[in-house]
Design a protein around this motif. Structure first.
Motif, PDB file in Angstrom:
ATOM      1  N   TYR A  39       0.760  -1.230   0.009  1.00 50.68           N
ATOM      2  CA  TYR A  39      -0.019  -0.114   0.019  1.00 50.68           C
ATOM      3  C   TYR A  39       0.861   1.276   0.067  1.00 50.68           C
ATOM      4  O   TYR A  39       0.500   2.058  -0.807  1.00 50.68           O
ATOM      5  CB  TYR A  39      -0.948  -0.020   1.159  1.00 50.68           C
ATOM      6  N   PRO A  40       1.811   1.527   1.021  1.00 53.96           N
ATOM      7  CA  PRO A  40       2.632   2.740   0.916  1.00 53.96           C
ATOM      8  C   PRO A  40       3.279   3.001  -0.275  1.00 53.96           C
ATOM      9  O   PRO A  40       3.102   4.178  -1.013  1.00 53.96           O
ATOM     10  CB  PRO A  40       3.376   2.531   1.952  1.00 53.96           C
ATOM     11  N   PRO A  41       3.905   2.162  -1.132  1.00 52.79           N
ATOM     12  CA  PRO A  41       4.374   2.457  -2.384  1.00 52.79           C
ATOM     13  C   PRO A  41       3.470   2.712  -3.452  1.00 52.79           C
ATOM     14  O   PRO A  41       3.573   3.796  -4.083  1.00 52.79           O
ATOM     15  CB  PRO A  41       5.331   1.321  -2.763  1.00 52.79           C
ATOM     16  N   TRP A 108      10.938  -2.981  -3.341  1.00 54.04           N
ATOM     17  CA  TRP A 108      12.415  -2.658  -3.777  1.00 54.04           C
ATOM     18  C   TRP A 108      12.520  -1.501  -4.734  1.00 54.04           C
ATOM     19  O   TRP A 108      13.327  -0.563  -4.477  1.00 54.04           O
ATOM     20  CB  TRP A 108      13.070  -3.957  -4.415  1.00 54.04           C
ATOM     21  N   ASN A 109      11.467  -1.322  -5.604  1.00 52.35           N
ATOM     22  CA  ASN A 109      11.650  -0.152  -6.554  1.00 52.35           C
ATOM     23  C   ASN A 109      11.628   1.293  -5.657  1.00 52.35           C
ATOM     24  O   ASN A 109      12.063   2.216  -5.575  1.00 52.35           O
ATOM     25  CB  ASN A 109      10.503  -0.183  -7.524  1.00 52.35           C
ATOM     26  N   ASP A 110      10.571   0.954  -4.662  1.00 51.52           N
ATOM     27  CA  ASP A 110      10.244   2.290  -3.854  1.00 51.52           C
ATOM     28  C   ASP A 110      11.675   2.539  -3.011  1.00 51.52           C
ATOM     29  O   ASP A 110      11.974   3.823  -2.800  1.00 51.52           O
ATOM     30  CB  ASP A 110       9.359   1.990  -2.563  1.00 51.52           C
ATOM     31  N   LEU A 111      12.140   1.475  -2.339  1.00 48.46           N
ATOM     32  CA  LEU A 111      13.314   1.586  -1.546  1.00 48.46           C
ATOM     33  C   LEU A 111      14.668   2.338  -2.496  1.00 48.46           C
ATOM     34  O   LEU A 111      15.377   3.225  -2.159  1.00 48.46           O
ATOM     35  CB  LEU A 111      13.990   0.606  -0.883  1.00 48.46           C
ATOM     36  N   ALA A 112      14.729   1.773  -3.730  1.00 47.88           N
ATOM     37  CA  ALA A 112      15.688   2.370  -4.427  1.00 47.88           C
ATOM     38  C   ALA A 112      15.366   3.746  -5.097  1.00 47.88           C
ATOM     39  O   ALA A 112      16.273   4.323  -6.071  1.00 47.88           O
ATOM     40  CB  ALA A 112      15.893   1.361  -5.770  1.00 47.88           C
ATOM     41  N   LYS A 113      14.130   4.189  -4.793  1.00 44.94           N
ATOM     42  CA  LYS A 113      13.609   5.721  -5.442  1.00 44.94           C
ATOM     43  C   LYS A 113      13.515   5.332  -7.069  1.00 44.94           C
ATOM     44  O   LYS A 113      13.997   6.361  -7.649  1.00 44.94           O
ATOM     45  CB  LYS A 113      14.547   6.531  -5.096  1.00 44.94           C
ATOM     46  N   GLY A 114      13.123   4.264  -7.462  1.00 43.07           N
ATOM     47  CA  GLY A 114      12.702   4.153  -8.671  1.00 43.07           C
ATOM     48  C   GLY A 114      11.652   4.629  -9.365  1.00 43.07           C
ATOM     49  O   GLY A 114      10.940   5.237  -8.429  1.00 43.07           O
ATOM     50  N   ASN A 115      11.294   4.900 -10.558  1.00 46.39           N
ATOM     51  CA  ASN A 115      10.230   5.247 -11.173  1.00 46.39           C
ATOM     52  C   ASN A 115       8.817   4.610 -10.725  1.00 46.39           C
ATOM     53  O   ASN A 115       8.709   3.451 -11.159  1.00 46.39           O
ATOM     54  CB  ASN A 115      10.299   5.246 -12.555  1.00 46.39           C
TER      55      ASN A 115
END
Length: 194
Positions: A39-41, A108-115
């Motif tokens: 939910y958060p990402p 993982w995408n959110d942690l890596a600050k991905g698109n």
């Protein structure tokens, strides 16, 4: 993770309790955990940008190629090379290669600050593709190819309900993520700009 390990150590029968909290093939505590994790990402995704991301056919094609051709074939080859004498582990590795965890991709995408928009779109696309192709891929990579290669005779089937439950979690998070994004996060961003 430490909490889970600690609970397992202190209460060795906790797995039987959590397994009893299932409806059909869906484990309710696990589903709640996945929803809380995704939910958060997904609440941070700007859903108005998804049509722009969807126009990038190169990224979409590359994602499908990597997830549904390269990934399964690579995991199948690794399973044969390293685990042909351990058929249960071999099948497990092949199954993991056929269906990566979408919740972890989002986190993982959110942690890596991905698109975020690309991640949400690619995860949704692969989830829909998984609904229609996962059972076929299990049949091909576990029931047919090992037999043809003389590695064993396996009979594994995956009902569509399991794939549908996975996408239900993603849909639930996407809907509520989009609603909360529209109602709350856009207001927070406006406040930051002032």
């Amino acid at each position: 993770m430490a909490i889970g390990v600690g609970l397992g150590f202190l209460f060795p029968n906790i797995s039987s309790v959590t397994n009893s909290l299932s409806v059909g093939s869906t484990n309710i505590p696990l589903a709640i955990g996945l929803i809380l994790m995704m939910y958060p990402p997904l609440a941070k995704v700007d859903y108005s940008l998804l049509p722009i991301a969807f126009k990038d056919k190169k990224v979409l094609s590359l994602s499908l190629l990597l997830n549904w051709v390269v990934g399964p074939v690579l995991m199948f080859i690794l399973a044969i090379i390293f685990l042909k004498n351990e058929p249960d582990y071999m099948i497990g590795l092949i199954l993991i290669g056929l269906a990566r965890c979408i919740a972890m991709v989002i986190v993982w995408n959110d942690l890596a600050k991905g698109n975020r928009e690309y991640a949400a779109l690619l995860v949704a696309l692969n989830s829909v593709f998984q609904i229609f192709s996962y059972s076929f891929f299990v049949w091909l990579f576990i029931n047919i190819l090992p037999q043809k290669l003389g590695l064993g005779n396996f009979n594994v089937s995956v009902p569509h309900e399991r794939c549908n439950a996975k996408c239900f979690n993603l849909s639930w998070d996407s809907i509520f993520g989009g609603i909360s994004n529209t109602l709350f996060f856009s207001e927070i961003e406006r406040c930051r700009m002032v």
